[in-house]
Structure formats: C-alpha cells, structure tokens
Design a protein around this motif. Structure first.
Motif, short mmCIF file in Angstrom:
data_model
loop_
_atom_site.label_atom_id
_atom_site.label_comp_id
_atom_site.label_asym_id
_atom_site.label_seq_id
_atom_site.Cartn_x
_atom_site.Cartn_y
_atom_site.Cartn_z
N ALA A 17 32.80 68.54 69.83
CA ALA A 17 31.85 67.45 69.62
C ALA A 17 31.16 67.56 68.28
CB ALA A 17 30.82 67.42 70.74
N ARG A 18 31.31 68.70 67.61
CA ARG A 18 30.62 68.93 66.34
C ARG A 18 31.45 68.51 65.13
NH1 ARG A 18 29.70 74.48 66.49
NH2 ARG A 18 31.68 74.79 65.39
N ASP A 19 32.74 68.86 65.12
CA ASP A 19 33.56 68.59 63.94
C ASP A 19 35.04 68.63 64.31
OD1 ASP A 19 34.67 71.48 63.16
OD2 ASP A 19 32.58 71.70 63.76
N ASN B 158 26.22 67.48 58.50
CA ASN B 158 26.46 68.89 58.18
C ASN B 158 27.66 69.06 57.27
OD1 ASN B 158 28.26 68.05 60.12
ND2 ASN B 158 28.17 69.91 61.35
N HIS B 159 28.40 67.99 57.01
CA HIS B 159 29.54 68.01 56.09
C HIS B 159 29.21 67.06 54.94
CE1 HIS B 159 33.60 68.77 54.90
NE2 HIS B 159 34.00 67.51 55.04
N PRO B 160 28.97 67.57 53.73
CA PRO B 160 28.49 66.73 52.62
C PRO B 160 29.32 65.48 52.37
CG PRO B 160 28.30 69.04 52.03
CD PRO B 160 29.02 69.01 53.34
N PRO B 161 30.66 65.51 52.43
CA PRO B 161 31.39 64.25 52.21
C PRO B 161 31.04 63.18 53.22
CG PRO B 161 32.88 66.13 51.97
CD PRO B 161 31.58 66.67 52.49
N ASN B 162 30.71 63.58 54.45
CA ASN B 162 30.30 62.58 55.45
C ASN B 162 28.95 61.96 55.10
OD1 ASN B 162 32.54 62.77 57.13
ND2 ASN B 162 31.65 64.40 58.38
N ILE C 170 22.98 63.30 62.58
CA ILE C 170 22.21 62.69 61.49
C ILE C 170 20.76 63.10 61.68
CG2 ILE C 170 21.46 60.53 60.43
CD1 ILE C 170 24.04 59.25 61.40
N PRO C 171 20.18 63.85 60.74
CA PRO C 171 18.80 64.33 60.90
C PRO C 171 17.81 63.19 61.12
CG PRO C 171 19.87 65.34 58.99
CD PRO C 171 20.77 64.24 59.46
#
Length: 672
Positions: free
Chosen positions: A315-317, A502-506, A536-537
């Motif tokens: 569910a995370r990546d 948590n993934h910069p390109p996203n 999403i923070p």
C-alpha cells in the motif's frame, strides 16, 4: 483438570482473539450458522466432555466465517448428557454412532455425511478465533496443489502448541514451536509441513475420500493425521501450515496424557504401523537429531535471504508490491525465503503480510543483527539479494565474508543515479548533479562486485550493458496480477493519480498536475473530478485542495478507483525504472495518459496501449480525448491488459527467476 480449567479463565487482555469461552457457563440454547449449501463442513467428533464441546461451539457461533459452512458433531456413544444438551443447539447437525467407533471412525462418519466441498476436522477441546476457517480456505485458493491446510495451535495459556509437524526418518515426530511464543515470526509464515494436527485440519472432500479417509488401521486414534498427510503427498498434493488460522487447543482432554493408559496407549503401537506403511517415504525424511530449524525446512532445497531498506508494504509503494510478488514466486519455485529490513523493524501487520507469501521476517526483538544471524544461519543460505545501493554497499562485504558460497544478487529497484541525473537536469541543480555522479560510481562498483544485478527497465538494462559489458545484468521488472476490466466505459467517471510524496518524482508530478494541467482541464470540463491517492502530508493538502480535486490520501485498496475512474494519470517529469502506477492501472483495464518518462521501458505505443503527452496543453487534450472516445478507451484498455500479461505478469517474472536462480543440488548443511 484443575490446571486446564484455570487456563480457560478470562484474562486481562485487549486481544480479541484471546477472549476464550469459559467452561463453567450454564447452558442456554444458542444458534450456529448453518448453510444448506455449505462450502465447508466442520466435523467435531466427541466422546463426552460436554463443557469443552459447548465452549468450542460457542466460539464458532461467536466468530463465524465469511464462507458458508455447517457444523456436524459426531457423538461417539458419549457417557454423559451431551446428546440431550446438543439437541438444543440450533443449526447443529448431530450424528450418533450406534456403537463406539473411536476418533477415526467418528471422523470418517462425519465426512460421509458432509455436504461441503471442504472438510474441516476440529477437536471438541478447541476454541476458534477470528479467521479460523476462511484463512484455511485461502491456502486452497492461493497455493498450488494444496491438499491439506492446518492451523496454528496454541495452549489456553497463550503458548504455542504447534506450528506444523516434523516427521523424522524413524517415524518419530515433533510439534514445531512447542511451548514457544505464538507471535514469534518464525511461526507466522505460511509453509509446507510434513503434517498438521488433526485437531484443526482442512482437506477437500473429494481428496479425503480418494485417499481412503483416515486409515482404520490406526483405530481408535493416533498417527492418523500423519498418515493422511503422507497419503496426500503421495498423490502429488501439498500439506500447508497456515498461521493466520489460530485455534486454541486444550491438549490431552480427548485422549488423556498418559502414554500407557486409555486411547493414548495406541500412540506407540500406531507409530510402528505408520513406519511399516511408509518406510519408503520415510527415507526422504530428516534423520533424528537433525537440528529442528533445518528439519522443518528439509523439503525446500534452497534458502535465500533478502535485505531491503524497509519491510515491504504494497500500500506504500510499487517497489514493495514487486518485492512481495518476487518472494511469492521464489517460494513457488521451491525456495525458502527470509527477509530482513535494514533497520530490522516490522509491524505485526507487515509480518503477517510477508507470512502470507511464505516469507519469514527477521526483525527486532526476535532476530539478532544481520552479522549475528549470518554467523548462526548463513550455512543454510544459497543466495542473498541486497536491494538498493545504499543497503547493498554497507552489507556486501559482510555477506561475502560470512556466506562465501552464496550467490549475491544486487536488486537496483531502479537506478538511483539515473533518477538523480534526471532530477538534476529537470531542476538545473548542480549539487544534485554531483550527488548523481557519486551515486553512479557506487552503483557501478556494486554491480561489478555482485554475481547478478537486477533492473526493472529495458532502458536501464541497455545502459548498464554498455557501461559494464562484463557484468551479468538481468531484467526482472514489476510483477502484477492481471485483474481484468470489471466495469465498462459508461459507468465510469473521473481521473485518478496514485503516488505519495515520499517519492520526489511523485510530488513533482502532483504539483504539476494540480498547478498547471488540471486547472486547464477543469475550465473546460468542470464535471470531471480528479482523485489523488497516496501519502500526501497534511501541510501540503491546502495548496492542492482546488476545485474538482479530491484528496484521499493512502488507501488500503485501490480497487474502487481502478474500477470506477475512467482515466489514470502519470504526469511524471523525471524518474527512472518502470512505473507501478501505470502497470497497476493497466492490470485493471484502466487506460492511462502519461508522459514519455512515465512510460519509459514498458513497450508502450502512443495511441495503442497508452496516450502520451509531455506538456500541460497536450496532456489536457489527451485526457479529454480519451475521456470521451469510447472506442479509443476500449482499444487502450484491451492493449494495456495484453501489455501487462506479456511483460509484467507472474508468468513472465517466474520464467526469469527460474532461469537466474535455479535450485541448487541437495547438500549437507553440517559444514560450510
């Protein structure tokens, strides 16, 4: 008896699975679930011991099951008031033997009367917990050639009683995990066993009858469950231990504990019968005094340790989903799989999820450091897979030194230096460019030092082959189940993007999508909603919460959006590897609009499997075209499914793993 009764007293615990039914509750009529067309027939043989039978049935009534089932109690001439009382339990099928048939005869009589496709034999001195029945059924749905599935058994005081059984070459047996902590990860992963206890054992009805049921030569009881397991394996089926089905078993109530009296005395006699019957098969079993941790895995010829930065969470990546599916495939191919996160941390849910694919999680407080574990268990390893360069770099020398004969694989997940190079170019960041060059040197050095390097993209495969022609580079891409299209064009609405910050390109993709792409689209079609899914923070959400945008955050199941939205989006402007969000959408038949970088390395053609656009105006035009063109939508949906089947399915990955990790020959584990 006093000790057992004391163990059943309520405990101060918040664990719902351990709220046991007391034995001294006065009887009052109650009802059991009962289906006229049961999928499972639960067979409970009894000979007296009414308080235990009632506690067992109350636990079944309390926890139920998702699958339709019936409960059959077979009374074997009980000397107490069992029959009179049990007749007042609504929904119960009560059978009475005309004469005492013993445990085996009663089980076979219950099986003969059963209506379910599966039989679940359950001792009357047991109590079930949530998932007791459904998780056993999972084994038959998810495991190849499953013949028998057995529960994790615990004593009423909470200690583990059995996590599957070991049978040695002389016919002696051992309950693996006896008296240990029931929540130790060693006992929380699905695996093959020599046998499972008849106290909680599920088998297909047709298979049970095909092998002759419980063999009457063991009457009245003992060794019949071992014999059934050997009979099932003799016809090419497997015996599986399922830890997610937890059953409390009050050992010794039915047959006593004295090996020289009552039914228990048949244990020794029947073992001789068992050895005579299975002497050829027993030659393949471990010899006595084989260390238990080796004996329990003797049927698996190979052992691999996988080390990644974090415990995978699908569910995370998408990288987690890929790794979980690789573990599942390795186990199918005959490998024993152990996993350790670099920080040795795993939640209980993560341990259970890894256990579901047959992987043993090595984590605190149960397992020592990697170095200590390799010193004690490294002798059993045939391969080690180190994931990501920042995990592989500090651990490679340790692995080479302590496990010199193990094949070492470096799983890049994606090429970090390539992603960093592209990020540096996208942002014109010289500091990031220097970091990318440093990452490049480290990754190339690791590739040269490892036996095999895994990449997910043909683009990365070609790049590394040019850079390091002497290295062995293998393509093992994302692995996805092909779900298929469940909903057609018309009922669907809206757009969906899947990806966390948590993934910069996203994060860059989401900000570009909400800041430039979607406002243009919303101005033309305010009826089309955009759904954002992923971590999403809270601090970032206000700036993204514009008209038409719905922020769902992280969700446990993507299916409602995969089957309900009309178009999936992948507006990535930099990155590397293969994009799981694209694979996932296509595996559900959901067409995708993406940038060229998001579709890289996936064998996708613009207008056939996907629509491509690299600027905001072009992206909006592609989305609106696909959203309103039913014929185009169906073409992309079908071709996308074909793409996943050909390049990203379990079948494709299985073939690659079989080629790069063939099972080694049997060997002696007594020396390095």
């Amino acid at each position: 008896m006093a000790r057992i009764a004391q163990e059943f007293r309520p405990r101060n615990t918040t664990d719902a699975s351990w709220q046991l039914e007391p034995l001294d509750t006065p009887f009052a009529p109650f009802a059991l679930p009962c289906s006229e067309t049961p999928r499972v027939s639960v067979i409970v043989p009894i000979h007296g011991k009414l308080p235990y039978t009632l506690a067992c049935l109350r636990s079944i009534a309390r926890h139920g099951a998702e699958a339709a089932f019936e409960v059959i109690v077979v009374d074997d001439a009980s000397p107490d008031e069992s029959v009179a009382v049990l007749r007042r339990v609504d929904g119960l099928r009560l059978l009475r033997n005309e004469r005492n048939l013993g445990f085996i005869g009663s089980c076979n009589a219950g099986a003969a009367a059963a209506r379910g496709a599966h039989l679940l034999f359950l001792n009357n001195d047991t109590q079930v917990t949530p998932g007791w029945l459904d998780r056993l059924l999972d084994c038959f749905a998810e495991e190849t050639a499953c013949g028998i599935a057995g529960s994790r058994l615990a004593y009423p005081d909470g200690r583990l009683q059995e996590a599957g059984g070991i049978v040695y070459a002389d016919g002696s047996a051992w309950n693996y995990g006896r008296f240990e902590d029931r929540d130790d990860p060693r006992f929380l992963y699905r695996r093959d066993a020599d046998y499972v206890s008849g106290a909680a054992l599920m088998i297909e009805s047709t298979l049970f009858h095909a092998v002759g049921g419980f063999d009457q030569r063991y009457a009245p009881a003992y060794c019949e469950d071992m014999d059934l397991a050997f009979a099932v394996r003799a016809v090419g089926r497997r015996v599986l231990y399922q830890p997610e089905s937890l059953v409390v078993h009050c050992e010794g109530i039915s047959s006593g504990l004295d090996p020289f009296a009552g039914v228990k005395q048949y244990q020794t006699t029947n073992r001789t019968t068992f050895v005579d019957k299975w002497q050829v098969a027993l030659q393949r079993q471990p010899v006595p005094r084989t260390p238990v941790e080796i004996a329990i895995h003797h049927a698996q010829r190979a052992h691999i340790l996988i080390v990644d930065a974090l415990t995978p969470d699908a569910a995370r990546d998408s990288g987690s989903l890929r790794l979980l599916n690789i573990m599942h495939l390795l186990r199918q191919l005959g490998w024993r799989v152990s996993f350790m996160a670099d920080n040795r941390t795993a939640t209980q849910d993560e341990i259970v999820r890894l256990g579901r694919v047959g992987a043993h999680t090595l984590c605190k407080p149960w397992s020592p450091s990697l170095a200590a574990w390799l010193r004690s268990e490294g002798i059993t390893l045939d391969a080690v897979m180190l994931c990501r360069h920042y995990v592989a770099a500090p651990n490679l020398d340790l692995v080479r030194r302590l496990v010199p004969r193990a094949k070492v694989l470096f799983d890049t997940v994606d090429l970090h230096f390539l992603r960093e190079q592209r990020a540096a170019e996208h942002t014109d960041n010289s500091t990031l460019a220097r970091q990318a060059e440093l990452s490049r040197r480290r990754e190339l050095a690791l590739i040269q030092a490892c036996d095999i390097t895994l990449v997910v993209s043909p683009v990365e495969h070609a790049l590394l082959t040019r850079e390091l022609p002497e290295a062995r580079i293998e393509l093992l891409s994302n692995v996805h189940e092909v779900y298929g299209r469940k909903t057609g064009f018309a009922p669907r609405s809206g757009l969906v993007f899947v990806g966390g910050f948590n993934h910069p390109p996203n994060e860059d993709a989401v900000r570009w999508l909400v800041g430039e792409i979607f406002p243009r689209l919303h101005a033309q079609r305010p009826d089309i909603a955009l759904h954002l899914i992923g971590d999403i923070p809270e601090t970032a959400r206000p700036s993204l919460a514009t008209p038409g945008v719905q922020i769902h955050g992280r969700v446990a199941d993507l299916t409602p959006w995969m089957e309900g939205c009309r178009v999936a989006l992948a507006p990535l402007r930099y990155g590397a590897g293969v994009k799981g969000k694209v694979n996932m959408a296509m595996s559900h038949g959901l067409p995708v609009v993406a940038t060229g970088i998001a579709a890289e390395g996936m064998q996708l053609r613009d207008g056939e499997e996907i629509l491509l656009a690299d600027d905001a105006e072009g992206f909006v035009a592609a989305v609106l075209r696909l959203h309103d063109d039913e014929a185009l939508w169906h073409r992309l949906s079908e071709h996308g499914l074909d793409n996943v089947r050909e390049h990203f399915s379990f079948e494709a990955a299985r073939a690659t793993l079989h080629r790069i990790l063939p099972l080694p020959a049997d060997r002696d584990y007594s020396s390095p």
